[in-house]
Enzyme design. Structure first.
Site, PDB file in Angstrom:
ATOM      1  N   MET A  79      40.779  30.588  36.053  1.00 48.04           N
ATOM      2  CA  MET A  79      41.272  30.691  37.425  1.00 48.04           C
ATOM      3  C   MET A  79      40.126  30.806  38.437  1.00 48.04           C
ATOM      4  O   MET A  79      38.979  31.027  38.080  1.00 48.04           O
ATOM      5  CB  MET A  79      42.204  31.895  37.545  1.00 48.04           C
ATOM      6  CG  MET A  79      43.456  31.785  36.685  1.00 48.04           C
ATOM      7  SD  MET A  79      44.536  33.230  36.806  1.00 48.04           S
ATOM      8  CE  MET A  79      45.082  33.121  38.516  1.00 48.04           C
ATOM      9  N   HIS A  80      40.481  30.656  39.700  1.00 52.89           N
ATOM     10  CA  HIS A  80      39.654  31.008  40.861  1.00 52.89           C
ATOM     11  C   HIS A  80      38.514  30.040  41.168  1.00 52.89           C
ATOM     12  O   HIS A  80      37.886  30.152  42.214  1.00 52.89           O
ATOM     13  CB  HIS A  80      39.058  32.412  40.723  1.00 52.89           C
ATOM     14  CG  HIS A  80      40.005  33.464  40.271  1.00 52.89           C
ATOM     15  ND1 HIS A  80      41.200  33.724  40.913  1.00 52.89           N
ATOM     16  CD2 HIS A  80      39.936  34.339  39.231  1.00 52.89           C
ATOM     17  CE1 HIS A  80      41.813  34.723  40.283  1.00 52.89           C
ATOM     18  NE2 HIS A  80      41.074  35.103  39.269  1.00 52.89           N
ATOM     19  N   ASP A 235      45.110  30.733  33.263  1.00 49.39           N
ATOM     20  CA  ASP A 235      44.956  31.081  31.849  1.00 49.39           C
ATOM     21  C   ASP A 235      45.733  32.326  31.437  1.00 49.39           C
ATOM     22  O   ASP A 235      46.325  32.364  30.344  1.00 49.39           O
ATOM     23  CB  ASP A 235      43.476  31.221  31.480  1.00 49.39           C
ATOM     24  CG  ASP A 235      42.694  32.140  32.409  1.00 49.39           C
ATOM     25  OD1 ASP A 235      43.287  32.785  33.305  1.00 49.39           O
ATOM     26  OD2 ASP A 235      41.460  32.222  32.234  1.00 49.39           O
TER      27      ASP A 235
END
Length: 483
Positions: A79-80, A235
């Site tokens: 992520m991110h 995830d």
């Protein structure tokens, strides 16, 4: 057949399941992380494509007939990450990853704007996407001026797979631009980082269709034309789908590179001041909360590297019975910490060292330190309104029974070990591919695995663990100004 693709930090894993959700086969390909400066963590998006292509080719080599029968593909990903594309969909720079802390000043500035916590339900952490764009604007203005799309890592893979700019709710909730309760982009928050909704991908739910496989790739992999690609999930939400952690009261503890204490919710329950993430789940009208520690197995891997031993060798040396804490305390803040401190600059430490301290004592302290970090997350989740009575253990670190005993004792909750099987993010992604392709009921598909063993808190050392946790809690404010 249904294919799950999980884009992790250290590699890409692909996993194939049949209509009965039995795993047919899997394959993986390695990824490297670049750290050009202190606190930086980057990857080249082209490497994600290369690794995915390699993994699918390896899977096809072993299970070509089954791969040819794929009807749905699901995506999971780290992520991110900030993947910045120009007008021709070419990456403008390496992707800035989730564990990159360079934008801590920008994050603090955005977080000081009360609209962010109110709309997103979360602190603006340095690892999130929005502050990374603010950093790029401040430090690489020529790059920022060319940005036309901002994609999360798995959604860059989707662009390659489908040709479409699409994301979904669970991953997008980690950008600091999503109205998490309303499940839509916030034009107001995008404007604060000099962006608008045109820079963002379209949004679908994780169980919905999020594009179709391009004919060129279908031909290369010998798949049928028009294979559906599901929205997928970040995830952690994908792992929850793999574990069947989709209903209120269900929770898991993940001992991976980072550590996650994840609880599913049937309502939106933000409490950003606790540093708990309140994100959308991969299912419609479902959310989740999670406490995140940045260095879980990474802490043990670090000790293994400096001691010249393998992680399993270190943990095996402790034996089976849970030991009382020795007085050596480890703070696992090797890359800063999220829950509950939201501190990008804090660093790890050992205290209580003496002449008699040996490698097993250091190993014990590392395992206890990570367990106590999970206890911090449990406290934060409770403050945010979530009750957890037991958790299911996942991730590479969960192979250590000693570590699970430490976590059960530190949290004072039962830890369930699932029956043998692969129930991780790639499996969850494959399940989402099945749901999207067949329009199946998510709750009929996303069931929990059977439990092979339950580890209970070790009563004889509970009091000693409580005392050690009190020491652990006292250390953060003590070292904050000098680390």
């Amino acid at each position: 057949m249904y294919l799950g693709i999980d884009l992790g930090t250290s590699g890409v894993k692909v996993l194939l399941i049949d209509a009965d959700q039995e795993v047919v086969g899997s394959a993986s390909a390695h990824l490297d992380v670049s750290r050009p400066e202190h606190g930086w963590s980057e990857q080249e998006p082209a490497d994600w494509i290369r690794a995915t292509d390699e993994a699918i080719a390896a899977l096809s080599a072993k299970h070509g007939k089954a791969v040819a029968a794929v009807k749905g593909i699901g995506l999971s990903g780290q992520m991110h990450g900030a993947t910045l594309l120009d007008a021709g969909d070419e990456p403008l720079r390496p992707c800035i990853l989730w564990n990159d802390t360079r934008s801590h000043r920008e994050a603090a500035k955005l977080d000081a704007d009360p609209r962010f916590r109110k709309i997103t339900g979360n602190i603006v952490f340095p690892g999130f996407t929005a502050p990374k764009l603010a950093w790029v604007r401040n430090n690489e203005p020529e790059v920022f001026a060319k940005v036309r799309k901002v994609l999360l890592p798995k959604d860059y893979l989707r662009l390659w797979l489908t040709g479409e700019h699409i994301s979904e709710m669970s991953d997008s909730a980690g950008t600091s631009w999503l109205d998490t309760g309303a499940r839509k982009w916030s034009a107001e928050l995008l404007a604060t980082t000099h962006l608008d909704e045109g820079h963002m991908p379209a949004l679908v739910e994780g169980t919905e269709q999020g594009g179709r496989l391009r004919d060129e790739l279908a031909s290369r992999w010998k798949l049928q034309q028009g294979v559906i690609v599901a929205g997928g999930a970040g995830d952690n939400a994908a792992s929850a789908c793999g574990m069947g952690t989709v209903k209120a009261g269900h929770a898991f503890v993940s001992l991976g590179t980072s550590g996650v204490l994840f609880a599913a919710n049937d309502a939106y329950l933000p409490k950003p001041e606790s540093a708990v993430h309140a994100f959308c789940h991969a299912l419609p009208r479902t959310w989740h909360q999670m406490g995140v520690i940045l260095s879980a197995t990474d802490s043990l891997n670090w000790l293994a590297a400096v001691s010249g031993k393998q992680p399993a060798e270190l943990t095996n040396a402790l034996g089976e019975g849970l030991r009382k804490p020795t007085g050596v305390t480890f703070l696992p803040y090797l890359s800063g910490e999220r829950t509950p401190h939201n501190d990008a600059v804090i660093r790890g430490s050992f205290t209580g060292l003496e002449h008699e301290t040996d490698v097993p004592a250091l190993t014990q302290a590392v395992l206890e330190g990570v367990a106590f970090a999970f206890r911090d997350s449990l406290q934060a989740l409770r403050e945010a309104g979530t009750t957890i009575g037991r958790v299911t253990a996942v991730g590479g670190g969960s192979r250590s029974h000693y570590w699970l005993k430490a976590i059960a004792t530190a949290l004072d909750v039962a830890v369930d070990i699932p029956a043998d099987g692969d129930f991780g993010a790639a499996f969850g992604a494959a399940r989402l591919g099945l749901i999207a392709a067949e329009k199946a009921d998510p709750h009929h598909v996303l069931t929990a695995p059977s439990t092979a063993e339950t580890i209970a808190p070790v009563a004889g050392v509970t009091a000693a663990y409580d005392d050690a946790y009190a020491r652990y809690r006292a250390l953060y404010p003590a070292i904050r100004g000098v680390s």
